[in-house]
Design a protein around this motif. Structure first.
Motif, mmCIF file in Angstrom:
data_model
loop_
_atom_site.group_PDB
_atom_site.id
_atom_site.type_symbol
_atom_site.label_atom_id
_atom_site.label_comp_id
_atom_site.label_asym_id
_atom_site.label_seq_id
_atom_site.Cartn_x
_atom_site.Cartn_y
_atom_site.Cartn_z
ATOM 1 N N ILE A 1 0.959 -1.679 0.396
ATOM 2 C CA ILE A 1 0.019 -0.218 -0.376
ATOM 3 C C ILE A 1 0.723 0.693 -0.002
ATOM 4 C CG2 ILE A 1 -1.702 0.935 1.384
ATOM 5 C CD1 ILE A 1 -2.752 -1.340 2.377
ATOM 6 N N ALA A 2 1.759 1.084 0.751
ATOM 7 C CA ALA A 2 2.758 2.241 0.808
ATOM 8 C C ALA A 2 3.866 3.047 -0.231
ATOM 9 C CB ALA A 2 4.302 2.223 1.478
ATOM 10 N N GLU A 3 3.850 1.794 -1.006
ATOM 11 C CA GLU A 3 4.354 1.420 -2.368
ATOM 12 C C GLU A 3 3.130 2.638 -3.996
ATOM 13 O OE1 GLU A 3 6.646 -1.628 -4.230
ATOM 14 O OE2 GLU A 3 6.273 -2.645 -2.242
ATOM 15 N N ILE A 4 1.953 2.101 -3.193
ATOM 16 C CA ILE A 4 1.281 2.583 -4.116
ATOM 17 C C ILE A 4 1.204 4.413 -4.147
ATOM 18 C CG2 ILE A 4 -1.107 2.963 -5.037
ATOM 19 C CD1 ILE A 4 -1.320 0.057 -4.208
ATOM 20 N N HIS A 5 1.000 4.653 -3.146
ATOM 21 C CA HIS A 5 1.220 5.875 -2.355
ATOM 22 C C HIS A 5 1.895 6.742 -3.210
ATOM 23 C CE1 HIS A 5 -2.479 5.974 1.359
ATOM 24 N NE2 HIS A 5 -2.640 4.649 0.298
ATOM 25 N N LYS A 6 3.601 5.550 -2.782
ATOM 26 C CA LYS A 6 4.535 6.681 -2.627
ATOM 27 C C LYS A 6 4.267 6.901 -4.503
ATOM 28 C CE LYS A 6 9.672 5.875 -3.133
ATOM 29 N NZ LYS A 6 10.824 5.560 -2.783
ATOM 30 N N ILE A 7 3.749 6.177 -5.220
ATOM 31 C CA ILE A 7 3.831 7.010 -6.966
ATOM 32 C C ILE A 7 3.003 7.932 -7.243
ATOM 33 C CG2 ILE A 7 2.583 6.074 -8.845
ATOM 34 C CD1 ILE A 7 4.315 2.871 -8.149
ATOM 35 N N PHE A 8 2.261 8.604 -6.224
ATOM 36 C CA PHE A 8 1.132 8.990 -6.081
ATOM 37 C C PHE A 8 1.561 10.778 -5.541
ATOM 38 C CE2 PHE A 8 -1.114 6.375 -8.471
ATOM 39 C CZ PHE A 8 -1.331 6.383 -9.302
ATOM 40 N N ASP A 9 2.420 10.677 -4.609
ATOM 41 C CA ASP A 9 3.036 11.267 -3.801
ATOM 42 C C ASP A 9 2.873 12.658 -4.202
ATOM 43 O OD1 ASP A 9 3.432 12.388 -1.092
ATOM 44 O OD2 ASP A 9 6.001 11.495 -1.187
ATOM 45 N N ASN A 10 3.550 14.207 -3.754
ATOM 46 C CA ASN A 10 3.950 14.802 -4.142
ATOM 47 C C ASN A 10 2.830 15.143 -5.439
ATOM 48 O OD1 ASN A 10 4.989 15.515 -2.372
ATOM 49 N ND2 ASN A 10 7.394 14.426 -3.541
ATOM 50 N N MET A 11 1.358 14.985 -5.696
ATOM 51 C CA MET A 11 1.306 14.635 -6.700
ATOM 52 C C MET A 11 -0.352 15.543 -5.894
ATOM 53 S SD MET A 11 1.253 12.264 -9.922
ATOM 54 C CE MET A 11 1.194 12.366 -10.678
ATOM 55 N N GLY A 12 -0.756 16.247 -5.400
ATOM 56 C CA GLY A 12 -1.943 16.734 -4.955
ATOM 57 C C GLY A 12 -3.060 15.486 -5.471
ATOM 58 N N ALA A 13 -2.896 14.426 -5.108
ATOM 59 C CA ALA A 13 -3.531 13.158 -5.113
ATOM 60 C C ALA A 13 -4.434 12.987 -3.901
ATOM 61 C CB ALA A 13 -3.252 11.812 -5.394
ATOM 62 N N VAL A 14 -5.552 12.395 -4.293
ATOM 63 C CA VAL A 14 -6.358 12.165 -2.729
ATOM 64 C C VAL A 14 -6.871 10.631 -2.821
ATOM 65 C CG1 VAL A 14 -8.773 12.442 -1.414
ATOM 66 C CG2 VAL A 14 -7.898 14.349 -3.485
ATOM 67 N N ILE A 15 -6.284 10.283 -1.325
ATOM 68 C CA ILE A 15 -5.715 8.599 -1.770
ATOM 69 C C ILE A 15 -6.796 7.817 -0.968
ATOM 70 C CG2 ILE A 15 -4.515 6.533 -1.710
ATOM 71 C CD1 ILE A 15 -2.218 8.103 -2.279
ATOM 72 N N GLU A 16 -8.089 7.263 -1.016
ATOM 73 C CA GLU A 16 -8.880 6.526 -0.159
ATOM 74 C C GLU A 16 -8.325 5.176 0.140
ATOM 75 O OE1 GLU A 16 -12.901 7.702 -0.089
ATOM 76 O OE2 GLU A 16 -11.878 9.485 -1.539
ATOM 77 N N SER A 17 -8.121 4.119 0.686
ATOM 78 C CA SER A 17 -8.314 2.919 1.177
ATOM 79 C C SER A 17 -9.254 2.418 1.925
ATOM 80 C CB SER A 17 -7.111 2.641 1.386
ATOM 81 O OG SER A 17 -6.204 3.024 1.339
ATOM 82 N N LYS A 18 -9.571 1.320 2.059
ATOM 83 C CA LYS A 18 -10.827 0.384 2.705
ATOM 84 C C LYS A 18 -10.755 -1.103 2.279
ATOM 85 C CE LYS A 18 -15.764 0.156 2.576
ATOM 86 N NZ LYS A 18 -16.667 -0.167 1.658
ATOM 87 N N LYS A 19 -10.225 -1.845 3.235
ATOM 88 C CA LYS A 19 -10.343 -3.231 3.521
ATOM 89 C C LYS A 19 -11.443 -3.910 3.623
ATOM 90 C CE LYS A 19 -6.330 -3.247 7.044
ATOM 91 N NZ LYS A 19 -5.256 -4.316 8.192
ATOM 92 N N SER A 20 -11.235 -4.686 3.332
ATOM 93 C CA SER A 20 -12.373 -5.821 2.652
ATOM 94 C C SER A 20 -13.378 -6.253 4.530
ATOM 95 C CB SER A 20 -11.592 -6.900 1.992
ATOM 96 O OG SER A 20 -10.936 -7.895 2.458
ATOM 97 N N LYS A 21 -14.140 -7.008 4.364
ATOM 98 C CA LYS A 21 -14.728 -7.485 5.026
ATOM 99 C C LYS A 21 -13.695 -8.589 6.185
ATOM 100 C CE LYS A 21 -19.118 -8.991 6.241
ATOM 101 N NZ LYS A 21 -21.083 -9.739 5.910
ATOM 102 N N LYS A 22 -13.144 -8.831 5.624
ATOM 103 C CA LYS A 22 -12.250 -9.605 6.139
ATOM 104 C C LYS A 22 -11.080 -9.239 6.704
ATOM 105 C CE LYS A 22 -14.871 -13.985 5.156
ATOM 106 N NZ LYS A 22 -14.593 -15.331 5.024
#
Length: 95
Positions: A40-61
């Protein structure tokens, strides 16, 4: 995405983006990844410093995490570039 021919997939995507959006434009990415902090941190890093709005949601389990990213990009090539960068992360599914 067509695993057998990613270049054909990206070509079609670029055509669709050119036909349906005015650029620069906000684009919404959606990814599914195992709920591993490092991935998840790797994905965040790709969009770092771009003004991206990032939302994460875990599955039910809690085994998987959905990551939604809205970011303003200059053109379809920029959209595809980010898909390719995220595609380098093992186990990430692009929706």
């Amino acid at each position: 995405m067509d695993e057998n021919n990613p270049e054909e997939f990206y070509k079609k995507l670029k055509e669709q983006l050119e036909d349906t959006s005015k650029w620069p434009s906000d684009y919404l990415y959606k990814f599914i990844v195992k709920s591993e902090t490092a991935k998840i941190a790797e994905i965040h890093k790709i969009f770092d410093n771009m003004g991206a709005v990032i939302e994460s949601k875990k599955s039910k389990k809690g085994k998987y995490t959905s990551v939604s990213i809205t970011v303003n990009l200059k053109d379809p090539d920029a959209v595809i570039e980010k898909y390719k960068e995220v595609g380098e992360i093992e186990g990430v599914i692009s929706l």
